[in-house]
Design a protein around this motif. Structure first.
Motif, mmCIF file in Angstrom:
data_model
loop_
_atom_site.group_PDB
_atom_site.id
_atom_site.type_symbol
_atom_site.label_atom_id
_atom_site.label_comp_id
_atom_site.label_asym_id
_atom_site.label_seq_id
_atom_site.Cartn_x
_atom_site.Cartn_y
_atom_site.Cartn_z
ATOM 1 N N CYS A 109 4.522 46.324 7.027
ATOM 2 C CA CYS A 109 4.219 45.853 8.379
ATOM 3 C C CYS A 109 5.460 45.868 9.266
ATOM 4 O O CYS A 109 5.378 46.189 10.460
ATOM 5 C CB CYS A 109 3.616 44.447 8.314
ATOM 6 S SG CYS A 109 1.921 44.425 7.672
ATOM 7 N N ILE A 165 -3.598 42.405 5.735
ATOM 8 C CA ILE A 165 -2.557 43.198 6.399
ATOM 9 C C ILE A 165 -2.494 42.936 7.905
ATOM 10 O O ILE A 165 -1.386 42.749 8.440
ATOM 11 C CB ILE A 165 -2.730 44.699 6.098
ATOM 12 C CG1 ILE A 165 -2.780 44.949 4.578
ATOM 13 C CG2 ILE A 165 -1.581 45.494 6.726
ATOM 14 C CD1 ILE A 165 -1.614 44.386 3.796
ATOM 15 N N LEU A 183 0.919 41.664 9.697
ATOM 16 C CA LEU A 183 1.501 42.446 10.789
ATOM 17 C C LEU A 183 1.690 41.572 12.031
ATOM 18 O O LEU A 183 2.738 41.651 12.708
ATOM 19 C CB LEU A 183 0.611 43.643 11.109
ATOM 20 C CG LEU A 183 1.088 44.594 12.210
ATOM 21 C CD1 LEU A 183 2.467 45.165 11.899
ATOM 22 C CD2 LEU A 183 0.073 45.727 12.401
#
Length: 546
Positions: A166, A517, A521
């Motif tokens: 990320c 994710i 991020l």
């Protein structure tokens, strides 16, 4: 060999050359003897198609591309990282100036296990075996003046792979490079950490969840990025044999495929982005045979066991690093010879990218001069040796082909044994692979001590030598400076946004199927630190005690 298969290969060659023209119109030896693209048996051989086939065609024994290095050399991807992000950035730009064609990032131990540099657990380890990365600010410094749309980056990171990926995505966005243009690889292979290396954080189940979350997210958003590098390198460094290295690596690969399928992913959408990472040791011909056998076995597993239809799913693409455990502190210049043989084996075995170790790595992190010699080793093999001018130059050797077959058979025996345990995850939890590696390492050490196996300069052909003080030393001030940098990054950020992002990650982690994710991020982009992000997941998932 079948005429149809040969005709198909020739069509593949034509298509490949249209995209990637061969480096020369004609390849010749120093005596002006023309070097053909590929050499075949002169007589019909019924087993040729089944066992060897053609380069770029199933079962890929002879390579995964129709023209291999005649069109493009392997990526010369030297592993580097030490001290601060700014120092490592200087080394990266130096290596790129010297002709390196891809980056490979080594992270320090605290980063590898998800701790910030100011955590008490990090004391004495900051920046010592790799670069210290705490927040997105460090990642920005690491890739300053390095265009991520033009350079492919490999990151050796596992338990916190989701966080570093990320950060890389966020740096790309700040450079104006969209996610779909990013290329590279994250190691992201947690099973071998339990088996051989030890930089794990969470128990197996949540760790596998994070891995499949990465598969899914990248499939949709970062399609050119290799989502995992299933690693035999560390298994070999821990003392395994060549056969065990391949067997345990491919068994781990099957576990990741199984986990992805259980999470509803389609095999032909995620499998083409699976990559592998192997070691190259000193037994020259065994190493070449090992690489060829690994390709063939994986192709069969993907096609026959999993029923993958896309030929890209059948291809075993791999990076190679020369064997760190083979290097000696005694007579370190001998390591240049060892590394050359190992690198040559990797090239003859058909690697897609390569790192060559430096002569002084048994003593310290490599100096700039040693790193340059290691890179020059690859460049000399590529440009001066002639081994890249034909595909699979040792294919057809009676010894090599039988050795390839033998390795394949022994690997398959191991894989069947692991299946009896219920797969790689269960075999790891039972300690099976660990025990096998420990026994192999013990046997190897016993052979060295008894001089049954000779290591030049170590147990034979010794000389009296003085300690060479010309080694790279990491500045002891680094840890203090890194802590100060982290403190400033935290002072400069919007704390409310950070806490909000971490709270959302916590709630997502409590679910069983939410992809984490996007939440990681979001936290990275507001400069949440690696320790803060990993601690949220530590609190939800627990920690694995090996």
């Amino acid at each position: 060999m079948g005429s149809d298969q040969k005709r198909n290969w020739e069509q593949d060659v034509e298509k490949t050359i249209n995209r990637f023209p061969e480096r020369k119109e004609t390849f010749t030896t120093s005596s002006d003897i023309e070097v053909e693209r590929l050499y075949l048996p002169e007589e019909e051989n019924a087993k040729y198609d089944e066992k060897l086939g053609f380069p770029g065609q199933y079962p890929y024994t002879r390579g995964i591309q129709p023209t291999m290095y005649r069109s493009r050399f392997w990526t010369m991807r030297q592993y580097a990282g030490f001290g601060s992000a700014k120092e490592t950035n200087k080394r990266f730009r130096y290596l790129l100036d010297q002709g390196q064609t891809g980056l490979s990032v080594a992270f320090d131990l605290p980063t590898q296990i998800g701790y910030d540099s100011d955590d008490p657990m990090s004391e004495g380890e900051v920046g010592k075996v790799g670069v210290a990365i705490d927040t997105l600010k460090d990642m920005e410094d690491l890739f300053a003046e390095i265009p991520l749309d033009k350079v492919s980056t490999s990151m050796t990171i596992n338990a916190p792979a989701s966080v570093l990926l990320c950060m890389y995505i966020a740096v790309g966005e700040k450079q104006g490079v969209s996610q779909e243009k990013l290329t590279g690889t994250i190691q992201n292979d947690i099973l071998k950490e339990y088996i051989a290396r030890g930089t794990y954080i969470y128990p197996p189940k949540p760790s596998m969840r994070l891995i499949t979350n990465i598969f899914e997210y990248c499939q949709q958003n970062v399609p050119k990025f290799n989502t995992i590098s299933i690693s035999g390198y560390h298994i070999r460094e821990a003392g395994s044999t060549a056969v065990q290295e391949v067997a345990f690596t491919l068994a781990n690969g099957m576990a990741y495929v199984d986990a992805a399928l259980e999470n509803g992913l389609e095999i032909d959408r995620f499998a083409p982005r699976l990559a592998f990472f192997f070691n190259a040791h000193n037994n020259f011909l065994e190493e070449i045979a090992k690489f060829r056998a690994a390709r063939r076995i994986w192709a069969k597993i993907m096609k026959n066991h999993y029923g993958a239809k896309n030929p890209k799913s059948w291809k075993l693409r791999f990076h190679t690093q020369t064997g760190g455990s083979t290097l000696t502190a005694q007579q370190p210049d001998n390591n240049i010879v060892r590394v050359t043989l190992q690198a040559l084996a990797a090239v003859l075995g058909g690697t897609q990218s390569l790192h060559t170790n430096s002569r002084d790595e048994a003593l310290a992190l490599p100096t700039e001069e040693s790193a340059r010699i290691a890179l020059r080793t690859q460049q000399i093999i590529a440009h001066e040796s002639g081994v890249a001018d034909t595909v699979d130059p040792l294919g057809g050797s009676y010894y090599l082909e039988q050795l390839t077959d033998k390795i394949e058979a022994e690997v398959e025996t191991y894989i069947e044994k692991i299946k009896e345990y219920g797969g790689a995850v269960q075999a790891v939890e039972e300690g099976y692979m660990q025990r096998e590696i420990h026994q192999a390492a013990y046997d190897a050490q016993k052979n060295i001590e008894s001089e049954e196996d000779i290591v030049v300069g170590l147990n034979k052909f010794q000389i009296e030598e003085e300690f060479d003080p010309d080694l790279l030393k990491v500045d002891e001030e680094l840890e203090f400076n890194q802590k100060q940098s982290l403190q400033k990054a935290k002072e400069d950020r919007d704390e409310e946004k950070v806490q909000n992002a971490l709270d959302k990650l916590k709630q997502a982690a409590k679910t069983e199927d939410e992809n984490l994710i996007p939440y990681i991020l979001a936290a990275v982009k507001v400069y949440a630190s690696i320790g803060e992000i990993c601690n949220v997941m530590r609190n939800e998932f627990g920690e694995y005690i090996g």
